[in-house]
Design a protein around this motif. Structure first.
Motif, PDB file in Angstrom:
ATOM      1  N   TYR A 149       0.838  -1.250   0.084  1.00 32.84           N
ATOM      2  CA  TYR A 149      -0.075   0.028   0.232  1.00 32.84           C
ATOM      3  C   TYR A 149       0.897   1.286  -0.163  1.00 32.84           C
ATOM      4  N   ARG A 192      -6.488   6.879   3.722  1.00 37.52           N
ATOM      5  CA  ARG A 192      -5.649   6.458   4.900  1.00 37.52           C
ATOM      6  C   ARG A 192      -4.244   7.318   4.974  1.00 37.52           C
ATOM      7  N   ASP A 257      -4.393   6.257  -3.330  1.00 40.07           N
ATOM      8  CA  ASP A 257      -5.215   5.516  -2.093  1.00 40.07           C
ATOM      9  C   ASP A 257      -6.386   4.699  -2.653  1.00 40.07           C
ATOM     10  N   ASP A 261      -6.563   0.690  -2.979  1.00 46.19           N
ATOM     11  CA  ASP A 261      -7.781   0.050  -2.401  1.00 46.19           C
ATOM     12  C   ASP A 261      -8.342  -0.988  -3.214  1.00 46.19           C
ATOM     13  N   ASN A 264      -6.294  -4.000  -3.114  1.00 46.96           N
ATOM     14  CA  ASN A 264      -6.624  -4.915  -1.998  1.00 46.96           C
ATOM     15  C   ASN A 264      -7.684  -5.636  -2.146  1.00 46.96           C
ATOM     16  N   LEU A 271      -4.159  -3.913   2.929  1.00 47.20           N
ATOM     17  CA  LEU A 271      -4.209  -2.790   3.360  1.00 47.20           C
ATOM     18  C   LEU A 271      -3.609  -2.670   4.920  1.00 47.20           C
TER      19      LEU A 271
END
Length: 280
Positions: A149, A192, A257, A261, A264, A271
């Protein structure tokens, strides 16, 4: 009787729609002041509220009357914001000189950037194997899938965007240089934002080498998207606050971000754990 009820309801609706907004209509949510790189600068809750109200066009007098604050105290707060290049004067009113982003603003940004998010996800996925191979050739403090990430967001995307697309020095604020944004805290459930240092200096050199794997593809991609990004910026409502390059930096953060995501969700990367998400 039904007609009377309908007319009464219609009048109430018209009155509600035409009612002039007050400062209280825009306050109540928590906001977090975020800087990149992390800066030694904190804002009080009242200063954050002033920035939100300046964004929505309220005058000094309207704000002073709403809070029933002493003008001398108000001026002290304003001087602090002004001296740190966080507000500017426009048409005899103050405006934020950086992005003040509500939850609705952020979702609108993501909707407009949806195609770019998906494209950056594809570029990162195409180079994921090479990035993992380079990463694993070095002694690192966590498995690649757990670190991916940050590898993708901070180095593969953000470092290249900052160094080869934005290319200018970060804004000067007070005695330091940094990008700034005031985010509604609800955004943090998806974005995040953190300031925790996960990698030592030797590991960072490895991550900077990894960034070169995506440098050409991402630089060329963002340069081709520049007309679209300029159009988004001019219609975003932020053009009177932050400059284009500072706006682009935070858009890049949102793109990186969300692209991570998506990776993921497809099982390619993990994450960060909630305990690692230290917000600045």
């Amino acid at each position: 009787m039904k007609r009377l009820i309908f007319l009464t309801f219609a009048l109430l609706l018209i009155n509600a729609c035409s009612r002039e907004k007050t400062p209280g209509d825009f306050l109540g949510s928590e906001y977090e002041f975020v800087t990149s790189p992390p800066a030694n600068l904190e804002l009080s809750e009242r200063q954050k509220e002033y920035l939100i109200l300046f964004k929505h066009g309220f005058s000094n007098d309207e704000i002073i009357n709403y809070f029933k604050t002493d003008k001398m105290r108000f001026d002290e707060e304003i001087n602090f914001l002004f001296s740190n290049n966080l507000i500017k004067k426009s048409d005899n009113k103050f405006l934020p000189a950086f992005l003040v982003i509500s939850y609705d603003d952020y979702n609108d940004m993501l909707n407009k950037l949806d195609t770019l998010i998906k494209d950056v996800r594809e570029i990162a996925l195409d180079r994921l194997g090479k990035m993992e191979s380079e990463y694993n050739q070095n002694k690192m403090n966590m498995p690649f899938k757990d670190a991916a990430y940050y590898v993708i967001r901070d180095y593969a995307v953000m470092k290249n965007l900052s160094d080869f697309v934005i290319k200018t020095e970060t804004p000067t604020r007070g005695t330091a240089r940094f990008y700034a944004a005031l985010f509604e805290k609800k955004i943090f459930s998806s974005a995040r934002l953190n300031n925790k240092k996960f990698f030592n200096e030797d590991e960072i050199k490895t991550l900077e080498r990894i960034a070169k794997i995506t440098q050409k593809d991402l630089t060329e991609y963002f340069e081709k998207q520049m007309p679209r990004l300029v159009k988004y910026y001019l219609s975003s409502g932020f053009k009177d606050q932050a400059g284009f390059r500072e706006w682009l930096y935070w858009c890049g953060y949102a793109i990186a971000d969300k692209a991570a995501d998506l990776l993921n969700k497809d099982g390619y990367i993990n994450l960060p754990a909630p305990s690692d998400l230290v917000m600045k």
